[in-house]
Design a protein around this motif. Structure first.
Motif, PDB file in Angstrom:
ATOM      1  N   ASN A  80     -39.041   4.427 -52.737  1.00  0.00           N
ATOM      2  CA  ASN A  80     -40.504   4.473 -52.637  1.00  0.00           C
ATOM      3  C   ASN A  80     -41.167   3.779 -53.826  1.00  0.00           C
ATOM      4  O   ASN A  80     -42.153   3.068 -53.656  1.00  0.00           O
ATOM      5  N   ALA A  81     -40.634   3.983 -55.026  1.00  0.00           N
ATOM      6  CA  ALA A  81     -41.190   3.328 -56.217  1.00  0.00           C
ATOM      7  C   ALA A  81     -41.036   1.817 -56.114  1.00  0.00           C
ATOM      8  O   ALA A  81     -41.964   1.067 -56.437  1.00  0.00           O
ATOM      9  N   ALA A  82     -39.886   1.364 -55.657  1.00  0.00           N
ATOM     10  CA  ALA A  82     -39.664  -0.076 -55.502  1.00  0.00           C
ATOM     11  C   ALA A  82     -40.618  -0.654 -54.450  1.00  0.00           C
ATOM     12  O   ALA A  82     -41.212  -1.721 -54.657  1.00  0.00           O
ATOM     13  N   LYS A  83     -40.799   0.077 -53.371  1.00  0.00           N
ATOM     14  CA  LYS A  83     -41.689  -0.375 -52.297  1.00  0.00           C
ATOM     15  C   LYS A  83     -43.137  -0.478 -52.793  1.00  0.00           C
ATOM     16  O   LYS A  83     -43.829  -1.444 -52.509  1.00  0.00           O
ATOM     17  N   ARG A  84     -43.584   0.534 -53.559  1.00  0.00           N
ATOM     18  CA  ARG A  84     -44.944   0.506 -54.114  1.00  0.00           C
ATOM     19  C   ARG A  84     -45.147  -0.701 -55.022  1.00  0.00           C
ATOM     20  O   ARG A  84     -46.258  -1.204 -55.157  1.00  0.00           O
ATOM     21  N   ASN A  85     -44.074  -1.149 -55.660  1.00  0.00           N
ATOM     22  CA  ASN A  85     -44.160  -2.284 -56.578  1.00  0.00           C
ATOM     23  C   ASN A  85     -43.785  -3.601 -55.909  1.00  0.00           C
ATOM     24  O   ASN A  85     -43.617  -4.604 -56.586  1.00  0.00           O
ATOM     25  N   GLY A  86     -43.646  -3.587 -54.594  1.00  0.00           N
ATOM     26  CA  GLY A  86     -43.373  -4.807 -53.853  1.00  0.00           C
ATOM     27  C   GLY A  86     -41.996  -5.397 -54.114  1.00  0.00           C
ATOM     28  O   GLY A  86     -41.820  -6.610 -54.055  1.00  0.00           O
ATOM     29  N   GLN A  87     -41.032  -4.536 -54.413  1.00  0.00           N
ATOM     30  CA  GLN A  87     -39.682  -5.000 -54.689  1.00  0.00           C
ATOM     31  C   GLN A  87     -38.688  -4.363 -53.736  1.00  0.00           C
ATOM     32  O   GLN A  87     -38.897  -3.257 -53.254  1.00  0.00           O
ATOM     33  N   LEU A  88     -37.603  -5.077 -53.506  1.00  0.00           N
ATOM     34  CA  LEU A  88     -36.477  -4.479 -52.806  1.00  0.00           C
ATOM     35  C   LEU A  88     -35.736  -3.602 -53.811  1.00  0.00           C
ATOM     36  O   LEU A  88     -35.644  -3.969 -54.987  1.00  0.00           O
ATOM     37  N   PRO A  89     -35.222  -2.461 -53.396  1.00  0.00           N
ATOM     38  CA  PRO A  89     -34.498  -1.597 -54.332  1.00  0.00           C
ATOM     39  C   PRO A  89     -33.356  -2.316 -55.043  1.00  0.00           C
ATOM     40  O   PRO A  89     -33.146  -2.130 -56.240  1.00  0.00           O
ATOM     41  N   SER A  90     -32.628  -3.152 -54.324  1.00  0.00           N
ATOM     42  CA  SER A  90     -31.506  -3.854 -54.953  1.00  0.00           C
ATOM     43  C   SER A  90     -31.993  -4.812 -56.039  1.00  0.00           C
ATOM     44  O   SER A  90     -31.367  -4.957 -57.084  1.00  0.00           O
ATOM     45  N   ARG A  91     -33.133  -5.457 -55.813  1.00  0.00           N
ATOM     46  CA  ARG A  91     -33.693  -6.361 -56.823  1.00  0.00           C
ATOM     47  C   ARG A  91     -34.143  -5.572 -58.055  1.00  0.00           C
ATOM     48  O   ARG A  91     -33.935  -5.996 -59.196  1.00  0.00           O
ATOM     49  N   ALA A  92     -34.756  -4.428 -57.832  1.00  0.00           N
ATOM     50  CA  ALA A  92     -35.182  -3.579 -58.948  1.00  0.00           C
ATOM     51  C   ALA A  92     -33.971  -3.119 -59.754  1.00  0.00           C
ATOM     52  O   ALA A  92     -33.986  -3.146 -60.989  1.00  0.00           O
ATOM     53  N   LEU A  93     -32.902  -2.743 -59.067  1.00  0.00           N
ATOM     54  CA  LEU A  93     -31.691  -2.282 -59.760  1.00  0.00           C
ATOM     55  C   LEU A  93     -31.041  -3.414 -60.542  1.00  0.00           C
ATOM     56  O   LEU A  93     -30.622  -3.229 -61.681  1.00  0.00           O
ATOM     57  N   ARG A  94     -31.003  -4.614 -59.960  1.00  0.00           N
ATOM     58  CA  ARG A  94     -30.463  -5.771 -60.694  1.00  0.00           C
ATOM     59  C   ARG A  94     -31.262  -6.040 -61.958  1.00  0.00           C
ATOM     60  O   ARG A  94     -30.712  -6.311 -63.026  1.00  0.00           O
ATOM     61  N   GLY A  95     -32.582  -5.955 -61.859  1.00  0.00           N
ATOM     62  CA  GLY A  95     -33.439  -6.159 -63.031  1.00  0.00           C
ATOM     63  C   GLY A  95     -33.168  -5.125 -64.119  1.00  0.00           C
ATOM     64  O   GLY A  95     -33.142  -5.458 -65.309  1.00  0.00           O
ATOM     65  N   LEU A  96     -32.975  -3.871 -63.720  1.00  0.00           N
ATOM     66  CA  LEU A  96     -32.679  -2.817 -64.687  1.00  0.00           C
ATOM     67  C   LEU A  96     -31.326  -3.037 -65.360  1.00  0.00           C
ATOM     68  O   LEU A  96     -31.188  -2.843 -66.567  1.00  0.00           O
TER      69      LEU A  96
END
Length: 123
Positions: A80-96
């Motif tokens: 849900n947090a990734a979606k609110r920020n317009g990101q795919l969860p996998s992309r957010a995890l890669r960035g982290l």
């Protein structure tokens, strides 16, 4: 009755995966725990302030798969947090993961999820 868990996964480059594993081992941590902490960090960050929204073009990732077993509520909060920020969860995890490796390469002491843990201990 055992606690219910789910798997979250992301595709990352083999070189980033190797750097991440090496960094985690140097810190004497467990890979799956660091991934869970990174996910908690993302959820916490996005609840405090809006994260920058990246461009809408997504390249199809190629590389290795990285997985973590997490509880269903954390996975739902992260997605849900990734979606609110317009990101795919996998992309957010890669960035982290990239941020974790880069910060430790610079010698910064950063323990993801620290704010959440501090709040849990205070209760």
């Amino acid at each position: 009755m055992p606690k219910q868990t789910v798997i979250i996964k992301a595709v990352i480059s083999p070189s980033l995966k190797a750097e991440f594993k090496e960094t985690v081992q140097r810190k004497d941590r467990v890979l799956s725990q660091v991934l869970r902490d990174l996910i908690r960090e993302y959820v916490w960050r996005s609840s405090k302030r809006g994260l920058p929204v990246p461009g809408k073009e997504y390249a199809r990732p190629h590389g290795d798969l990285i997985r973590a077993v997490i509880d269903p509520a954390l996975k739902e909060n992260f997605e849900n947090a990734a979606k609110r920020n317009g990101q795919l969860p996998s992309r957010a995890l890669r960035g982290l993961i990239r941020e974790y490796v880069q910060r430790h390469a610079k010698g910064e002491i950063w323990e993801p999820g620290q704010e959440i843990k501090r709040q849990m201990w205070a209760k």
